[in-house]
Design an enzyme around this catalytic site. Structure first.
Site, PDB file in Angstrom:
ATOM      1  N   ASP A 178       6.923  12.934  -3.066  1.00 53.21           N
ATOM      2  CA  ASP A 178       6.527  12.462  -1.749  1.00 53.21           C
ATOM      3  C   ASP A 178       5.017  12.249  -1.814  1.00 53.21           C
ATOM      4  OD1 ASP A 178       5.711  12.139   0.832  1.00 53.21           O
ATOM      5  OD2 ASP A 178       6.800  13.866   1.643  1.00 53.21           O
ATOM      6  N   VAL A 179       4.586  10.991  -1.769  1.00 53.32           N
ATOM      7  CA  VAL A 179       3.152  10.717  -1.991  1.00 53.32           C
ATOM      8  C   VAL A 179       2.271  11.254  -0.869  1.00 53.32           C
ATOM      9  CG1 VAL A 179       3.491   8.710  -3.493  1.00 53.32           C
ATOM     10  CG2 VAL A 179       3.301   8.377  -1.000  1.00 53.32           C
ATOM     11  N   ASN A 193       1.535   1.175  -5.633  1.00 60.38           N
ATOM     12  CA  ASN A 193       2.471   0.253  -5.006  1.00 60.38           C
ATOM     13  C   ASN A 193       3.153   0.833  -3.770  1.00 60.38           C
ATOM     14  OD1 ASN A 193       4.647  -1.889  -4.842  1.00 60.38           O
ATOM     15  ND2 ASN A 193       5.849  -0.082  -5.382  1.00 60.38           N
ATOM     16  N   TYR A 222       0.293  -1.754   9.422  1.00 63.14           N
ATOM     17  CA  TYR A 222       0.396  -2.224   8.042  1.00 63.14           C
ATOM     18  C   TYR A 222      -0.883  -2.958   7.625  1.00 63.14           C
ATOM     19  CZ  TYR A 222       2.253  -4.559   3.903  1.00 63.14           C
ATOM     20  OH  TYR A 222       2.444  -5.007   2.633  1.00 63.14           O
ATOM     21  N   LYS A 261      -3.593  -1.674   4.783  1.00 63.00           N
ATOM     22  CA  LYS A 261      -3.806  -2.436   3.551  1.00 63.00           C
ATOM     23  C   LYS A 261      -5.257  -2.915   3.454  1.00 63.00           C
ATOM     24  CE  LYS A 261       0.212  -2.487   1.355  1.00 63.00           C
ATOM     25  NZ  LYS A 261       0.360  -2.052  -0.047  1.00 63.00           N
TER      26      LYS A 261
END
Ligand code: ZN
Length: 656
Positions: free
Chosen positions: A459-460, A486, A553, A557
């Protein structure tokens, strides 16, 4: 040693050669008999040649295949009489001998015959099997080995003293067989090398091999290896920095990046911690052809400079002895023994490291057993040097073909179970890298079953789990060269006025925070990368061209993009380069459920098909397209580029 012959299985291998294939696979399946390309087998078959004349052909295992998986086409058919007749010659140079061996083939398309083909030719039985059985090696690698073999087998075997492989060994065997081989001989023991068994059927030859090795094992049972004390390391102590710096030093010595696989299990630690390890481990390999995989002796501790200097001076000394001009192989060890690390296996690829590790694991057991019996005494260093630098042994390594772009390097990809991440794993593997894939989806652990891939469930958003993943990466492969960031989420379309705080934070945590933490923790490893570290960041078209309804999002990013630019500034002096890709409209990924796809298409007033190719070039962009660019960004093409942002979107009017 169990006899594994199964009549039903054997029946599925019709014909004389088929029976030989089956017996070969049984031999190859038992690592106590042969390891990784070791050993060979043969069958003699009467057939007619192109002139219609009768001829006996020796089908002997060819170079380049492994007994465990060999097929009929892996055997080289050679003229038996021709090989036998060669041993009537007084001398034959290596070059002449090789020429005759190759020239005796009756099928130009078959692989080259094993360098031990002549021994198979000299034994009269129809089926001949050759192994490097651990039990026989443990006995013959002792000062009293020959007498012990005589005690165990009496006159059932012919004993062949160690001889240089190739024509000299064949010549010696021819003389010994002529004098000693009889109808009641069950096998041949080659001291400090291995043994042969034979029979008129494959089953009989195999049963004889099992019987001979079992007799050696029964003898050894009276000399158990004492259980030496072992100090187990603290499993919590991180090793990744130490391993990465060891890998850097080894790679520098080799002149190319190397993979390091750490084995800190009890048997390896016990051996590495033995008080006499500095003596017993330096005697040499248990059988000469292991030298090309493990080198003559492992490195004790971590002084790479000293190992390298010793190897170089040993090479100079031996080259002078042979009077030949030789090219030195890289002076990096292939096995490291360290009281804290256990055994570290080293290779130009993950597969090579696996082979070195497997062989040395058996070597340690053989050394321990021989020490319990009497004392481990391998063939003298000069003989092992001759085997290491014998052109035919070296040819086995060059059979592997040209070196791929990322050979010896290690990549880590987040969000690797599907879509762009999975494609990135494939692109790195295709270029020869060893790859660690991280994903929250447990399917990651079974994504690829191959020695150069490690799937880690992670789990990042957990700092602890990210650190643990880097630790596993270093233990599995030795360090980190390439990082592909990614993992990310694309939350449902929502206007700012309706944005729940929790959704905003969750998006930031996964798309931004996790990447900052992983970069921070990976920095020290990337700094040690032999060819300098590389980071590829999967950004988004939304960075230069945001869209309404995707604030979390787009903002995450964009912030990631800024993170990459700052990293490029800070890490440039370490030689680490960071480049970003901005894909758009890649629909074969986990982000794009049908629901999201339809919602976005509707938002732009398009059908799903139109939406998929809604770019200047009107082409669909796939995960593979993105992954190939990410991999190339880690390669030499981008060697002098950092902080670049490359779109992979078929052309976008708002960006252009
Ligand atoms: Zn052999």
């Amino acid at each position: 040693m169990q006899n594994q012959w199964n009549t039903e299985d054997a029946a599925r291998f019709p014909g004389d050669l088929g029976q030989c294939v089956y017996a070969s696979r049984l031999l190859g399946a038992d690592p106590a008999l042969v390891l990784h390309g070791g050993g060979n087998t043969s069958v003699k078959i009467a057939q007619t040649n192109i002139f219609g004349e009768p001829e006996t052909v020796l089908y002997v295992k060819g170079s380049g295949s492994d007994l465990a998986t060999v097929e009929a086409k892996g055997f080289a058919p050679v003229r038996l009489d021709h090989l036998r007749r060669l041993t009537t010659l007084e001398t034959l140079s290596d070059t002449e001998w090789l020429n005759e061996l190759r020239g005796s083939a009756i099928n130009a398309a078959a692989p080259p015959a094993s360098v031990e083909a002549m021994l198979h030719a000299l034994l009269p039985a129809k089926y001949v099997l050759h192994s490097h059985a651990d039990a026989v090696l443990a006995i013959t690698n002792t000062p009293g080995g020959a007498e012990r073999i005589r005690t165990i087998y009496g006159d059932d075997v012919v004993i062949v003293p160690y001889e240089r492989p190739g024509f000299p060994l064949a010549k010696r065997c021819a003389a010994l067989f002529a004098a000693e081989l009889s109808a009641r001989t069950a096998g041949v023991v080659l001291l400090r090398h291995g043994l042969f068994s034979f029979g008129e059927t494959a089953e009989a030859a195999y049963a004889s091999m099992i019987d001979l090795v079992s007799r050696a094992e029964a003898y050894l049972a009276a000399y158990p290896v004492p259980a030496a004390p072992v100090t187990l390391p603290d499993p919590q102590r991180p090793l990744r920095q130490e391993l990465a710096s060891l890998r850097r030093a080894l790679s520098d010595a080799a002149g190319a990046p190397l993979i390091l696989t750490t084995h800190d299990d009890e048997p390896c630690l016990r051996f590495a911690q033995r008080a006499d390890v500095g003596m017993i481990s330096q005697q040499g390999p248990a059988t000469p052809d292991h030298v090309i995989r493990t080198k003559r002796a492992p490195m004790i501790g971590r002084d790479v400079t000293a190992f390298r200097a010793a190897y170089e001076s040993f090479f100079q000394e031996q080259q002078a002895r042979t009077g030949r001009q030789l090219t030195m192989l890289d002076p990096a060890p292939r096995v490291v023994l360290d009281p804290d690390l256990g055994m570290v296996a080293v290779g130009r690829s993950a597969q090579d490291a696996v082979i070195a590790g497997d062989i040395y694991r058996h070597t340690m057991a053989i050394i321990a057993q021989a020490s319990a019996l009497e004392a481990y005494q391998a063939q003298p260093a000069a003989d092992i040097f001759d085997a290491e630098y014998w052109e035919l042994e070296q040819a086995k390594l060059t059979l592997q073909g040209r070196t791929p772009m990322f050979a010896g390097e290690i990549g880590l990809v987040t969000g690797a179970a599907s879509g762009i991440g999975k494609a990135c794993v494939e692109s790195l593997l295709a270029r020869g890298a060893a790859v660690v894939g991280l994903d929250i989806n447990p399917a990651i652990e079974q994504l690829f079953d191959r020695p150069d891939f490690l799937g880690v469930r992670c789990d990042v958003t957990s700092e602890e789990q990210l650190i643990a993943a880097l630790e596993r990466t270093a233990r599995a492969f030795g360090g980190l060269d390439m990082l592909i960031l990614n993992a990310g989420i694309f939350p449902p379309s929502r206007r700012i006025a309706d944005m729940p705080t929790a959704e905003w934070r969750r998006t930031m945590t996964i798309n931004l925070d996790a990447n900052m933490i992983l970069m921070r923790e990976a920095h020290a490893l990337l700094k040690h990368a032999p060819r300098r570290g590389r980071v590829a960041i999967i950004g988004s078209k939304n960075v230069p061209a945001p869209g309404p309804g995707a604030v979390a999002y787009s903002a995450s990013k964009a912030a990631l993009n800024q993170l990459a630019r700052v990293a490029a500034l800070e890490w440039g002096q370490d030689g680490i380069r960071i480049n970003s890709l901005h894909p758009n409209a890649v629909f074969d990924t986990g982000l794009w459920t049908d629901e999201v796809l339809q919602a976005r298409a509707k938002h732009y007033g398009l059908t799903v098909e139109q939406y998929k190719t809604n770019n200047v070039m009107q082409i669909e962009v796939t995960s593979r397209d993105v992954a190939e660019l990410a991999a190339e960004m880690c390669g030499p093409l981008f060697a002098k580029t950092t902080a670049s942002q490359v779109p992979v979107d078929g052309g976008n009017e708002r960006v252009i």
